[in-house]
Enzyme design. Structure first.
Site, mmCIF file in Angstrom:
data_model
loop_
_atom_site.group_PDB
_atom_site.id
_atom_site.type_symbol
_atom_site.label_atom_id
_atom_site.label_comp_id
_atom_site.label_asym_id
_atom_site.label_seq_id
_atom_site.Cartn_x
_atom_site.Cartn_y
_atom_site.Cartn_z
ATOM 1 N N LYS A 177 0.749 -3.697 -3.172
ATOM 2 C CA LYS A 177 0.039 -3.942 -1.917
ATOM 3 C C LYS A 177 -0.553 -5.347 -1.975
ATOM 4 O O LYS A 177 -1.072 -5.766 -3.023
ATOM 5 C CB LYS A 177 -1.052 -2.892 -1.750
ATOM 6 C CG LYS A 177 -1.858 -2.985 -0.469
ATOM 7 C CD LYS A 177 -2.862 -1.834 -0.406
ATOM 8 C CE LYS A 177 -3.724 -1.862 0.833
ATOM 9 N NZ LYS A 177 -4.670 -0.723 0.867
ATOM 10 N N SER A 204 -4.477 2.128 4.734
ATOM 11 C CA SER A 204 -4.084 0.752 4.910
ATOM 12 C C SER A 204 -2.893 0.338 4.039
ATOM 13 O O SER A 204 -2.344 -0.739 4.222
ATOM 14 C CB SER A 204 -5.274 -0.157 4.578
ATOM 15 O OG SER A 204 -5.649 -0.020 3.199
ATOM 16 N N SER A 252 -6.578 5.510 2.283
ATOM 17 C CA SER A 252 -5.582 4.454 2.446
ATOM 18 C C SER A 252 -4.354 4.572 1.549
ATOM 19 O O SER A 252 -3.401 3.822 1.708
ATOM 20 C CB SER A 252 -6.229 3.087 2.240
ATOM 21 O OG SER A 252 -7.067 2.787 3.328
#
Length: 548
Positions: free
Chosen positions: A157, A237, A261
């Protein structure tokens, strides 16, 4: 209606504006999961910042000469395969790590951007990854453990530092944030993992705009769900990590979670996602929201791969206060799964399921576990609130983000704190903040004394633990069962781990996940439960448009 859904959705994935003190985290998360992107409008679809030509320049020759014939020859050994299966193919001479990287690069090139199937899930590629793969091929031991992460291409990420690529959190202001490796990145490399690139994310880990769809960042554009592009939410996210796993763009991915997330995009994209106990994995070198609640975690297509990736990232970071305070014993998460036979294992487990979840897939999963031998106990949801949840994020971010910039960020960054960042964004709002930045304004406006902040955190942790502990202790449960990220806020403040596993698809093909939650440092047991459920259900399927 749209504004109401957005307002209620906050606590779950850190996306938002403060919910009312009477609104439960479950209600907030369930509301967001019940919404779809059809109820929203995309202000931006494709990135106006990303330079695709520069992204692919280091690989143009190799990718162009990687023929479809070669791709088709390798596909049976790679596509939807686990790490042990891929390592076995390498050991038998059926592919190399260089070819493994080229296979994934070719899929990213074909599917990820600028076409009718584009997913916008990859935000950066490691320009040295092919050279690194060739070196690993040369140095591979003949007796390499098939459960090793060695040679496996991993996506991070893009809030996780990695050398040779900027770490942006999806924000234009961090476009030149060239750093060293985060602690967990170092651990992966020590075990021989290949960092393939960076995955897109909801900008600033979804604590930025408030009214924007999950999966959007100014640098990466709008990530789309492969099970229904522009139809189903990606979750956030860690949107790019979930989507990339679903579409087979890497062996595994790393996400991060503050409250939902990892669990949200994993369940939304039919993959396995583990949110560990806070402090089990280092947060050093990861762009933060909250040092109280943040954690990285593995996102994979299978439970065994999840355990392998988790184990490869563990290690005590003396600079991470949560890690030091946790004092977790080293655990072998992988070997514990090798001997798990679903029926024998589950026959000794007591699992609680919530009676207020009238969801067909959830009830089917409960029944499948019962038939496999587990004892399933109906439980009621305790009436426990999470007061001032968002203030923890606000107050932590005020100090944690400047600390990241000072200690882990590039020396070339022109900003030092959130005031600088919001000012930078306002200078070109159409590119840098098309949905606004009201959550950052909320961070800047908040304040509390040290005593008040401590009291808020203590209340939240006490309430979160009470939420799970009351039914677990009363019924002597090993874990509780939830859906997707519905209980993510409670698990976050309790600092309890959770793992979600694909449990099927709704009539509109929207993926759903069965989520197991248990007390602190229960990761080994959660992975075993998830592995047993995976064996008896085998629910994951490849998104139809991405099977070639």
């Amino acid at each position: 209606m749209k504004q109401l859904l957005l307002l209620l959705s906050l606590v779950f994935l850190i996306s938002c504006k403060e919910t009312s003190s009477n609104a439960s985290t479950e209600e907030a998360t369930q509301t967001l999961n019940d919404s779809t992107v059809q109820e929203r409008e995309y202000a931006v679809l494709d990135s106006k910042v990303l330079d695709a030509e520069a992204l692919w320049k280091p690989f143009n020759f190799e990718v162009k000469t990687f023929t479809k014939t070669k791709y088709d020859q390798l596909k049976p050994f790679i596509f939807e395969k686990t790490i042990p299966e891929i390592q076995q193919a390498v050991a038998q001479g059926q592919l190399t790590y260089e070819e493994l990287v080229l296979f994934y690069l070719s899929r990213i090139k074909k599917y990820d951007r600028n076409n009718d199937l584009s997913l916008n899930s990859v935000i950066a590629l490691n320009p040295k990854v092919l050279d690194q793969a060739r070196e690993l091929d040369e140095n591979r031991a003949d007796d390499l453990d098939p459960y090793a992460i060695y040679g496996m291409p991993i996506l991070l990420k893009d809030n996780i530092n990695a050398a040779d690529m900027p770490t942006t959190a999806g924000a234009v202001v961090f476009e030149d944030n060239d750093t060293g490796d985060a602690f967990i990145t170092q651990k992966l490399k020590e075990h021989g993992a290949l960092i393939l690139g960076k995955a897109n994310l909801s900008e600033w880990a979804y604590f930025f705009c408030g009214d924007c769809p999950s999966g959007y960042s100014a640098v990466g554009g709008q990530t789309l769900n492969p099970y229904g592009r522009k139809i189903h939410d990606t979750g956030g996210s860690s949107s790019g990590s979930g989507v990339a796993m679903a579409a087979n763009f890497a062996v595994a991915a790393v996400g991060s979670e503050t409250s939902g997330s990892i669990l949200s995009p994993s369940s939304s994209n039919s993959v396995v996602g583990l949110k560990p106990t806070i402090g089990l994995l280092s947060r050093g070198g990861i762009i933060p929201i909250s040092s109280t609640l943040d954690t990285p975690g593995p996102m994979t297509r299978s439970v065994i791969d999840n355990a392998i990736l988790l184990q490869a990232m563990t290690g005590l970071d003396e600079d991470d206060a949560a890690a030091v305070n946790l004092k977790a014993a080293s655990t072998d998460y992988v070997n514990g799964l090798k001997d798990v036979e679903a029926s024998a294992y589950l026959s000794e487990k007591r699992l609680g399921y919530y009676t207020n979840y009238d969801d067909t897939l959830y009830l089917q999963a409960v029944e499948a576990l019962r038939k496999a031998g587990a004892t399933l106990i109906p439980i009621e949801r305790p009436e426990v609130d999470l007061p001032q949840f968002t203030r923890v994020l606000n107050l932590d971010m005020q100090k944690d983000l400047p600390a990241y910039i000072a200690n882990y960020g590039s020396k070339n960054l022109a900003v030092k704190d959130l005031k600088d960042i919001t000012g930078f964004n306002k200078k070109d709002s159409l590119i840098r903040m098309p949905y606004g930045q009201k959550l950052l304004y909320g961070v800047l406006a908040d304040s509390a004394s040290t005593e008040e902040f401590t009291a808020i955190k203590d209340t939240l942790e006490r309430n979160g633990r009470r939420f799970f502990d009351e039914p677990m202790k009363a019924q002597d449960l090993d874990a509780v069962l939830s859906i997707n990220n519905y209980m993510a806020g409670y698990a976050a403040v309790a600092k309890y781990p959770a793992v979600t596993v694909p449990m099927g698809y709704q009539e509109d093909n929207r993926p759903m996940g069965l989520t197991f939650i248990a007390p602190t440092l229960s990761e080994a047991q959660l992975l075993e439960l998830a592995y047993a459920y995976e064996q008896i259900s085998n629910m994951r399927k490849t998104p139809a448009d991405f099977e070639e």
